[in-house]
Design a protein around this motif. Structure first.
Motif, PDB file in Angstrom:
ATOM      1  N   GLY A  73       0.848  -1.446  -0.182  1.00 50.18           N
ATOM      2  CA  GLY A  73       0.021   0.134   0.177  1.00 50.18           C
ATOM      3  C   GLY A  73       1.003   1.395  -0.088  1.00 50.18           C
ATOM      4  O   GLY A  73       0.559   2.169  -0.557  1.00 50.18           O
ATOM      5  N   VAL A  74       1.812   1.293   0.777  1.00 51.12           N
ATOM      6  CA  VAL A  74       2.794   2.296   0.641  1.00 51.12           C
ATOM      7  C   VAL A  74       3.426   2.320  -0.687  1.00 51.12           C
ATOM      8  O   VAL A  74       3.694   3.638  -1.090  1.00 51.12           O
ATOM      9  N   VAL A  75       4.193   1.470  -1.182  1.00 56.20           N
ATOM     10  CA  VAL A  75       4.676   1.200  -2.477  1.00 56.20           C
ATOM     11  C   VAL A  75       3.564   1.904  -3.750  1.00 56.20           C
ATOM     12  O   VAL A  75       4.189   2.640  -4.415  1.00 56.20           O
ATOM     13  N   HIS A  76       2.315   1.506  -3.649  1.00 57.01           N
ATOM     14  CA  HIS A  76       1.546   1.965  -4.503  1.00 57.01           C
ATOM     15  C   HIS A  76       1.531   3.479  -4.444  1.00 57.01           C
ATOM     16  O   HIS A  76       1.284   4.051  -5.290  1.00 57.01           O
ATOM     17  N   ALA A  77       1.263   3.852  -3.276  1.00 56.62           N
ATOM     18  CA  ALA A  77       0.845   5.504  -3.007  1.00 56.62           C
ATOM     19  C   ALA A  77       2.131   6.175  -3.468  1.00 56.62           C
ATOM     20  O   ALA A  77       1.979   7.293  -3.971  1.00 56.62           O
ATOM     21  N   ILE A  78       3.302   5.857  -3.218  1.00 55.09           N
ATOM     22  CA  ILE A  78       4.467   6.469  -3.482  1.00 55.09           C
ATOM     23  C   ILE A  78       4.467   6.613  -5.068  1.00 55.09           C
ATOM     24  O   ILE A  78       5.009   7.263  -5.619  1.00 55.09           O
ATOM     25  N   HIS A  79       4.401   5.323  -5.503  1.00 58.97           N
ATOM     26  CA  HIS A  79       4.397   5.205  -7.232  1.00 58.97           C
ATOM     27  C   HIS A  79       3.714   6.416  -7.904  1.00 58.97           C
ATOM     28  O   HIS A  79       3.705   6.725  -8.576  1.00 58.97           O
ATOM     29  N   GLY A  80       2.523   6.621  -7.043  1.00 52.08           N
ATOM     30  CA  GLY A  80       1.531   7.383  -7.569  1.00 52.08           C
ATOM     31  C   GLY A  80       1.849   8.891  -7.674  1.00 52.08           C
ATOM     32  O   GLY A  80       1.368   9.645  -8.582  1.00 52.08           O
ATOM     33  N   VAL A  81       2.377   9.096  -6.528  1.00 48.77           N
ATOM     34  CA  VAL A  81       2.613  10.666  -6.468  1.00 48.77           C
ATOM     35  C   VAL A  81       4.133  11.033  -6.773  1.00 48.77           C
ATOM     36  O   VAL A  81       4.455  12.242  -7.202  1.00 48.77           O
ATOM     37  N   LEU A  82       4.986  10.059  -6.850  1.00 44.61           N
ATOM     38  CA  LEU A  82       6.353  10.637  -6.998  1.00 44.61           C
ATOM     39  C   LEU A  82       6.786  11.203  -8.411  1.00 44.61           C
ATOM     40  O   LEU A  82       7.662  12.204  -8.294  1.00 44.61           O
ATOM     41  N   PRO A  83       6.386  10.758  -9.474  1.00 48.40           N
ATOM     42  CA  PRO A  83       6.677  11.195 -10.813  1.00 48.40           C
ATOM     43  C   PRO A  83       6.551  12.846 -10.730  1.00 48.40           C
ATOM     44  O   PRO A  83       7.262  13.674 -11.208  1.00 48.40           O
ATOM     45  N   GLY A  84       5.193  13.312 -10.361  1.00 51.38           N
ATOM     46  CA  GLY A  84       5.080  14.878 -10.401  1.00 51.38           C
ATOM     47  C   GLY A  84       5.684  15.503  -9.327  1.00 51.38           C
ATOM     48  O   GLY A  84       6.277  16.613  -9.422  1.00 51.38           O
ATOM     49  N   MET A  85       5.707  14.826  -8.047  1.00 53.46           N
ATOM     50  CA  MET A  85       6.443  15.363  -6.961  1.00 53.46           C
ATOM     51  C   MET A  85       7.980  15.670  -7.218  1.00 53.46           C
ATOM     52  O   MET A  85       8.453  16.958  -6.580  1.00 53.46           O
ATOM     53  N   LYS A  86       8.544  14.830  -7.851  1.00 56.95           N
ATOM     54  CA  LYS A  86       9.925  15.134  -7.921  1.00 56.95           C
ATOM     55  C   LYS A  86      10.230  16.491  -8.865  1.00 56.95           C
ATOM     56  O   LYS A  86      11.482  17.050  -8.875  1.00 56.95           O
ATOM     57  N   ASP A  87       9.274  16.856  -9.682  1.00 61.36           N
ATOM     58  CA  ASP A  87       9.402  18.026 -10.704  1.00 61.36           C
ATOM     59  C   ASP A  87       9.238  19.285 -10.017  1.00 61.36           C
ATOM     60  O   ASP A  87       9.484  20.048 -10.682  1.00 61.36           O
ATOM     61  N   ARG A  88       8.715  19.326  -8.666  1.00 57.69           N
ATOM     62  CA  ARG A  88       8.550  20.535  -7.906  1.00 57.69           C
ATOM     63  C   ARG A  88       9.518  20.790  -7.004  1.00 57.69           C
ATOM     64  O   ARG A  88      10.446  20.068  -6.551  1.00 57.69           O
ATOM     65  N   PRO A  89       9.663  22.118  -6.440  1.00 55.76           N
ATOM     66  CA  PRO A  89      10.634  22.583  -5.554  1.00 55.76           C
ATOM     67  C   PRO A  89      10.461  22.067  -4.413  1.00 55.76           C
ATOM     68  O   PRO A  89      11.438  22.264  -3.550  1.00 55.76           O
ATOM     69  N   TYR A  90       9.412  21.370  -3.817  1.00 54.00           N
ATOM     70  CA  TYR A  90       9.013  20.927  -2.384  1.00 54.00           C
ATOM     71  C   TYR A  90       8.557  19.711  -2.592  1.00 54.00           C
ATOM     72  O   TYR A  90       7.341  19.356  -3.201  1.00 54.00           O
ATOM     73  N   GLY A  91       8.824  18.554  -1.787  1.00 57.05           N
ATOM     74  CA  GLY A  91       8.083  17.397  -1.755  1.00 57.05           C
ATOM     75  C   GLY A  91       8.158  16.598  -0.417  1.00 57.05           C
ATOM     76  O   GLY A  91       9.590  16.753   0.107  1.00 57.05           O
TER      77      GLY A  91
END
Length: 253
Positions: A113-131
């Motif tokens: 469940g943690v893996v799925h959640a991180i996979h879902g948000v990380l691509p977009g999060m990495k492109d922004r100045p804060y995550g």
């Protein structure tokens, strides 16, 4: 202490009750836009109506497609800056009675469940100045407890993921940490209390004392205490804190 950047969007899995709801409410209070995810629509709606979150989406974190759809819905509203991977479940049994199905359930919810959640948000999060990614693990991710080997294994896996992913993302603006509560005064622990009472014939007070004895302070942790730690990790002043597993447990560990 530096607070949150201006109006980040936080997604909290398992945000309808217990620790997740306390975290969601704390983030709302700090100025975040908060979307909570869970399996029970009525519970989620009640939390939103009470002001503990702004939006809700129904999903089972162990179902990758279900969670992906919920994250897509939330992201379309506003990009996600903060992920609180809180959803979890605990079942107890002696190891010899803990079959592969029990281990699979605990891994599916508490780790995948943690893996799925991180996979879902990380691509977009990495492109922004804060995550910020904060996994709500458990002291069971830092030590062993008898009769919960499957749960303990899953929480150890979650903490290991946090430590590895933090290193991968160290060159980005995303931090990854775990918060590891001891026994906390929630619905989940209430189930453990009922289980102790049923199996041992102890009173409610005795069952609570059985859990509280693990905490050197001799008490259950309050959900708000966990939320306060998460809020600090999400703040701009915690940008150098990553790859950590912070126990909120009254001195246990």
């Amino acid at each position: 202490m530096s607070g949150l950047p201006h109006s980040p969007h936080a997604l909290v899995t398992g945000g309808g009750r217990g620790i997740g709801r306390a975290i969601a409410a704390a983030l709302v209070g700090a100025g975040a836009t908060v979307t909570i995810v869970g399996r029970n629509s009525a519970v989620l709606e009640e939390a939103v109506n009470a002001g503990a979150a702004h939006f809700a989406a129904v999903a089972d974190v162990s179902d990758e497609a279900s969670l992906k759809a919920a994250i897509s819905e939330a992201s379309a509203r506003k990009p996600i800056d903060i992920l609180i991977a809180n959803a979890g479940s605990a079942e107890s049994a002696p190891f010899v009675k803990s079959d592969s199905a029990l281990f699979a359930r605990m891994m599916d919810i508490n780790f995948m469940g943690v893996v799925h959640a991180i996979h879902g948000v990380l691509p977009g999060m990495k492109d922004r100045p804060y995550g910020r990614i904060v996994v709500i693990a458990s002291t069971a991710g830092l030590k062993g407890y008898a009769y919960v080997s499957a749960y303990t294994a899953a929480k150890h896996a979650a903490v290991g993921l946090v430590r590895s992913l933090a290193l991968e993302l160290a060159g980005s603006n995303v931090t990854v940490n775990a918060v590891c509560p001891g026994f906390t005064d929630t619905d989940l622990v209430a189930g453990s209390i009922e289980n102790i009472m049923t199996k041992t014939g102890r009173s409610r007070e005795q069952a609570i004392a059985e859990l509280a004895k693990h905490n050197p302070q001799g008490r259950l942790i309050a959900p708000q205490e966990v939320a306060d730690s998460v809020l600090w990790l999400c703040g701009q002043g915690a940008s150098a804190i990553t790859g950590q597993a912070i126990a909120v447990a009254g001195g246990e560990i």
